[in-house]
Design a protein around this motif. Structure first.
Motif, mmCIF file in Angstrom:
data_model
loop_
_atom_site.group_PDB
_atom_site.id
_atom_site.type_symbol
_atom_site.label_atom_id
_atom_site.label_comp_id
_atom_site.label_asym_id
_atom_site.label_seq_id
_atom_site.Cartn_x
_atom_site.Cartn_y
_atom_site.Cartn_z
ATOM 1 N N ALA A 231 0.833 -1.210 0.000
ATOM 2 C CA ALA A 231 0.000 0.000 0.000
ATOM 3 C C ALA A 231 0.867 1.260 0.000
ATOM 4 N N PHE A 232 1.946 1.253 0.776
ATOM 5 C CA PHE A 232 2.840 2.407 0.827
ATOM 6 C C PHE A 232 3.470 2.673 -0.537
ATOM 7 N N ALA A 233 3.925 1.618 -1.193
ATOM 8 C CA ALA A 233 4.556 1.795 -2.504
ATOM 9 C C ALA A 233 3.561 2.361 -3.506
ATOM 10 N N THR A 234 2.311 1.931 -3.410
ATOM 11 C CA THR A 234 1.278 2.452 -4.301
ATOM 12 C C THR A 234 1.049 3.940 -4.053
ATOM 13 N N LEU A 235 0.944 4.328 -2.779
ATOM 14 C CA LEU A 235 0.738 5.731 -2.443
ATOM 15 C C LEU A 235 1.953 6.578 -2.813
ATOM 16 N N ALA A 236 3.157 6.033 -2.633
ATOM 17 C CA ALA A 236 4.367 6.769 -2.997
ATOM 18 C C ALA A 236 4.420 7.019 -4.498
ATOM 19 N N ALA A 237 3.990 6.025 -5.279
ATOM 20 C CA ALA A 237 3.969 6.199 -6.722
ATOM 21 C C ALA A 237 2.954 7.261 -7.136
ATOM 22 N N ARG B 286 3.193 11.024 2.571
ATOM 23 C CA ARG B 286 3.271 10.696 4.004
ATOM 24 C C ARG B 286 1.921 10.826 4.704
ATOM 25 N N ARG B 287 1.142 11.844 4.372
ATOM 26 C CA ARG B 287 -0.139 12.022 5.057
ATOM 27 C C ARG B 287 -1.130 10.911 4.720
ATOM 28 N N PRO B 288 -1.354 10.554 3.438
ATOM 29 C CA PRO B 288 -2.245 9.415 3.188
ATOM 30 C C PRO B 288 -1.707 8.104 3.759
ATOM 31 N N MET B 289 -0.380 7.943 3.822
ATOM 32 C CA MET B 289 0.177 6.756 4.470
ATOM 33 C C MET B 289 -0.241 6.709 5.933
ATOM 34 N N THR B 290 -0.167 7.859 6.592
ATOM 35 C CA THR B 290 -0.573 7.926 7.993
ATOM 36 C C THR B 290 -2.049 7.602 8.137
ATOM 37 N N GLN B 291 -2.871 8.085 7.208
ATOM 38 C CA GLN B 291 -4.305 7.876 7.292
ATOM 39 C C GLN B 291 -4.674 6.391 7.199
ATOM 40 N N ILE B 292 -4.033 5.644 6.297
ATOM 41 C CA ILE B 292 -4.403 4.229 6.193
ATOM 42 C C ILE B 292 -3.913 3.434 7.403
ATOM 43 N N THR B 293 -2.815 3.894 8.016
ATOM 44 C CA THR B 293 -2.343 3.171 9.193
ATOM 45 C C THR B 293 -3.193 3.464 10.424
ATOM 46 N N LEU B 294 -3.976 4.542 10.397
ATOM 47 C CA LEU B 294 -4.878 4.803 11.519
ATOM 48 C C LEU B 294 -5.889 3.672 11.663
ATOM 49 N N PRO C 9 0.113 20.222 12.230
ATOM 50 C CA PRO C 9 -0.033 21.086 11.045
ATOM 51 C C PRO C 9 1.154 20.969 10.087
ATOM 52 N N ARG C 10 2.327 20.729 10.650
ATOM 53 C CA ARG C 10 3.514 20.500 9.818
ATOM 54 C C ARG C 10 4.224 19.274 10.378
ATOM 55 N N GLN C 11 4.242 18.206 9.590
ATOM 56 C CA GLN C 11 4.784 16.950 10.084
ATOM 57 C C GLN C 11 6.290 17.051 10.281
ATOM 58 N N ALA C 12 6.751 16.486 11.388
ATOM 59 C CA ALA C 12 8.169 16.535 11.724
ATOM 60 C C ALA C 12 8.986 15.706 10.749
ATOM 61 N N PRO D 207 12.178 6.358 3.726
ATOM 62 C CA PRO D 207 12.700 6.301 2.352
ATOM 63 C C PRO D 207 12.328 7.519 1.512
ATOM 64 N N LEU D 208 11.209 8.191 1.854
ATOM 65 C CA LEU D 208 10.844 9.401 1.114
ATOM 66 C C LEU D 208 11.871 10.501 1.323
ATOM 67 N N GLU D 209 12.542 10.513 2.486
ATOM 68 C CA GLU D 209 13.564 11.519 2.766
ATOM 69 C C GLU D 209 14.969 11.049 2.402
ATOM 70 N N LEU D 210 15.178 9.729 2.419
ATOM 71 C CA LEU D 210 16.529 9.214 2.214
ATOM 72 C C LEU D 210 16.842 8.922 0.750
ATOM 73 N N PHE D 211 15.804 8.579 -0.044
ATOM 74 C CA PHE D 211 16.032 8.126 -1.410
ATOM 75 C C PHE D 211 15.110 8.860 -2.371
ATOM 76 N N SER D 212 15.449 8.784 -3.663
ATOM 77 C CA SER D 212 14.574 9.303 -4.703
ATOM 78 C C SER D 212 13.265 8.523 -4.716
ATOM 79 N N HIS D 213 12.140 9.227 -4.929
ATOM 80 C CA HIS D 213 10.857 8.516 -4.913
ATOM 81 C C HIS D 213 10.727 7.559 -6.094
ATOM 82 N N ASP D 214 11.491 7.797 -7.178
ATOM 83 C CA ASP D 214 11.460 6.867 -8.309
ATOM 84 C C ASP D 214 11.974 5.485 -7.920
ATOM 85 N N ALA D 215 12.822 5.431 -6.895
ATOM 86 C CA ALA D 215 13.381 4.155 -6.452
ATOM 87 C C ALA D 215 12.672 3.622 -5.208
#
Length: 391
Positions: A113-119, A126-134, A255-258, A310-318
């Motif tokens: 699910a995360f990979a789908t949302l990242a794509a 990050r915000r929709p990822m947080t929403q599905i994990t709720l 309001p602004r995610q850390a 990984p969104l902060e550490l790597f390119s989103h294409d990878a």
């Protein structure tokens, strides 16, 4: 929002009927079949090994087939695993069921699910990822009490069959999603996606996720039976899911995610303190409840970090490739956790679980501090517009 709600409900069900299944039924299986507990808990360990074997391929499948098709297939495989488990009469059949569950879990749980949302959303995912994990974080709160009730009322075989039926509901939810577009990369983007990942951050990320997975899989398999052995209400285990949801809700409401790297440091320092509390207070209902709630909160944040780091550490294409490759050690090493924790309990008593977990927590804290020091080396995240342009 309908997409997020549908994905969240499907994740709640898929986690409950697969990864968290041993917490409700493993000790009943051992009691009714006469199989030794270490052999029973070797089933979930085998599933983790299968997840490790499938993991490098999962990223490719997600890129070439789309998230909806992959997650639907994984959910059906999980359902087949539940049906095979419910009808197993030998250890060979039992382990075959866990092989199916391992394949299904790798293709249907958060990482897919995360990979789908990242794509879809790139660095804005990050915000929709947080929403599905709720919603997914409520899996223990819903399925552990449900599983215990089913096991007490109709036995573990009927309970696991019911779990398989819930898997079909998750499949129907995922089928209702719009088709997930398949990524088509330009030559330059394809070369960028195949480029080697930055080694130090990649190794530290993989190490942290492996250690977190050992804790999660080991405690998920043993927490309810540990509470029972200590004379504490088994229902306290539901606080795990509540803690996950509360922590993720607070993170979502910011309001602004850390920065994910900084949040990772908070989780790293919090885990040793949490297990120290568990060692000091597992004889008290209140202290045990606080320990389970706090661990659930930290584990819930760790799941978000698994997706957002990984969104902060790597390119989103990878992104999909990074998760497929770097999470392979996590699945492989966490495979021994349910079985290893069972052996530790048999040899050194129930507190061995918490002592081992404390040591692992200290290792996570050290790795999180090292990653924080490397943070300036990580590439800056892309904007939402840039992330959408390649999808």
């Amino acid at each position: 929002m309908p997409i997020v709600l549908t994905l969240g409900l499907a994740q709640l069900i898929n986690w409950g009927v697969s990864f968290y299944l041993p917490g409700a039924f493993a000790w009943r299986i051992a009691r009714d079949t006469g199989w030794a507990q270490p052999w029973v808990f070797a089933g979930p360990s085998l599933a983790m090994l299968v997840m490790a074997a499938v993991s490098p391929l999962s990223g490719r499948w997600l890129e070439h087939m789309g998230g909806r098709r992959v997650m639907c297939a994984g959910t059906l495989v999980c359902t087949a695993g539940c049906l095979t488990l419910a009808t197993s009469t030998t250890l060979v059949q039992f382990y075959a069921a866990w092989c199916l569950l391992g394949i299904g879990m790798r293709l249907s749980l958060y990482d897919a699910a995360f990979a789908t949302l990242a794509a879809l959303y790139g660095s804005a995912a990050r915000r929709p990822m947080t929403q599905i994990t709720l919603m997914g974080g409520l899996a223990t709160t819903v399925f552990w009490p449900l599983g215990n009730w089913l096991g007490d009322t109709w036995g573990w075989r009927t309970g696991v069959l019911v779990y398989g039926g819930f898997g079909l509901i998750a499949w129907a939810l995922l089928r209702s999603l719009p088709p997930t577009p398949v990524r088509t990369l330009t030559t330059g983007a394809a070369h960028k996606a195949r480029a080697p990942l930055p080694l130090p951050p990649a190794l530290l990320y993989g190490t942290i996720m492996a250690l977190v997975s050992i804790l999660s899989s080991g405690l998920a398999a043993h927490l309810t039976s540990l509470l029972g052995a200590r004379g504490l209400p088994v229902g306290l285990a539901a606080l795990w899911g509540l803690g996950q949801v509360c922590a993720r809700t607070l993170e979502w409401l910011q309001p602004r995610q850390a920065s994910a790297v900084k949040l990772n440091l908070v989780v790293g320092y919090g885990l040793p303190l949490c297990f120290a509390l568990g060692l000091a207070g597992m004889s008290s209902v209140f202290a045990a409840g606080v320990f389970i709630f706090v661990y659930g909160a930290l584990n819930g944040l760790a799941t978000l970090l698994r997706a957002s780091l990984p969104l902060e550490l790597f390119s989103h294409d990878a992104y999909a490739r990074a998760l497929g490759v770097l999470l392979t050690p996590a699945f492989a090493l966490s495979a021994v956790a349910p079985w290893g924790y069972s052996v530790a309990r048999e040899h050194w008593g129930d507190t061995a679980i918490l002592r081992v977990s404390l040591v692992i927590g200290l290792l996570i804290a050290g790795a999180a501090l090292s990653l924080r020091r490397l943070a300036p080396l990580a590439p800056a995240p892309q904007t939402c517009e840039e992330s959408r342009s390649t999808f």
